[in-house]
Design an enzyme around this catalytic site. Sequence first.
Site, PDB file in Angstrom:
ATOM      1  N   VAL A 184       0.535  -1.090  -0.073  1.00 45.62           N
ATOM      2  CA  VAL A 184      -0.167  -0.348   0.177  1.00 45.62           C
ATOM      3  C   VAL A 184       1.334   1.699  -0.242  1.00 45.62           C
ATOM      4  O   VAL A 184       1.129   1.551   1.162  1.00 45.62           O
ATOM      5  CB  VAL A 184      -0.811  -0.021   0.789  1.00 45.62           C
ATOM      6  CG1 VAL A 184      -1.777   1.202   0.949  1.00 45.62           C
ATOM      7  CG2 VAL A 184      -2.092  -1.188   1.569  1.00 45.62           C
ATOM      8  N   PRO A 185       1.223   1.737  -0.834  1.00 45.59           N
ATOM      9  CA  PRO A 185       2.013   2.822  -1.903  1.00 45.59           C
ATOM     10  C   PRO A 185       1.763   3.886  -0.837  1.00 45.59           C
ATOM     11  O   PRO A 185       1.880   4.967  -1.246  1.00 45.59           O
ATOM     12  CB  PRO A 185       1.971   2.753  -3.341  1.00 45.59           C
ATOM     13  CG  PRO A 185       1.032   2.540  -3.311  1.00 45.59           C
ATOM     14  CD  PRO A 185       0.351   1.426  -2.258  1.00 45.59           C
ATOM     15  N   CYS A 186       1.855   4.560   0.393  1.00 42.63           N
ATOM     16  CA  CYS A 186       1.915   5.324   1.569  1.00 42.63           C
ATOM     17  C   CYS A 186       3.682   6.062   0.904  1.00 42.63           C
ATOM     18  O   CYS A 186       3.290   6.981   0.749  1.00 42.63           O
ATOM     19  CB  CYS A 186       2.469   5.604   2.988  1.00 42.63           C
ATOM     20  SG  CYS A 186       2.774   3.569   3.497  1.00 42.63           S
ATOM     21  N   HIS A 187       4.126   5.409   0.847  1.00 42.13           N
ATOM     22  CA  HIS A 187       5.608   6.672  -0.358  1.00 42.13           C
ATOM     23  C   HIS A 187       5.311   7.477  -0.775  1.00 42.13           C
ATOM     24  O   HIS A 187       5.854   8.491  -1.758  1.00 42.13           O
ATOM     25  CB  HIS A 187       6.990   5.405   0.200  1.00 42.13           C
ATOM     26  CG  HIS A 187       6.568   4.354  -1.855  1.00 42.13           C
ATOM     27  ND1 HIS A 187       5.998   3.214  -1.517  1.00 42.13           N
ATOM     28  CD2 HIS A 187       6.793   4.643  -2.613  1.00 42.13           C
ATOM     29  CE1 HIS A 187       5.974   2.729  -1.992  1.00 42.13           C
ATOM     30  NE2 HIS A 187       6.511   3.665  -3.387  1.00 42.13           N
TER      31      HIS A 187
END
Length: 157
Positions: free
Chosen positions: A119-122
């Site tokens: 889950v690409p919070c970056h």
Amino acid sequence: METCIIKSPLGCTKIVGDADGISQVTVLNSEEKVTDIIPVVLEDCVMQLQEYFEGFRTQFNLKLNAQGTDFQKRVWEALEKIPYGKTTSYLALSKQLGDVKAIRAVANANGKNPLWIIVPCHRVIGSNGSLTGYAGGLSRKQWLLNHENTTKQLSLF
């Protein structure tokens, strides 16, 4: 719950999950013993993460089971829609979720994402383009964004 530790370019990575799905992927700040035998329920996650780090995977196809509030889950679902190699801002994410005033709540939910990388919070940055906040540290966030940058600069020499 099953747990394993794998090596990644970012450091030792802890994966937790069961038949209901993957509930946690975290890059650790310490060296840990790598798991010798990967639990069956985590094998697909390990394989997909390896493919991501090798540059062969741009989307994950895993059953996820992250624990959080309904609002956090809405934010995490929105994060999954950010395309590989692209970024968005906390403000844009707040607008997308229907409440521009919820920017701090969105940032807080982003910071509590238990499924790093998957889950690409970056991919969420400041409105001015700056790298802001990342539970794994800004150097890891920068590494992930560079890794996903599809326009690699060619060397002249």
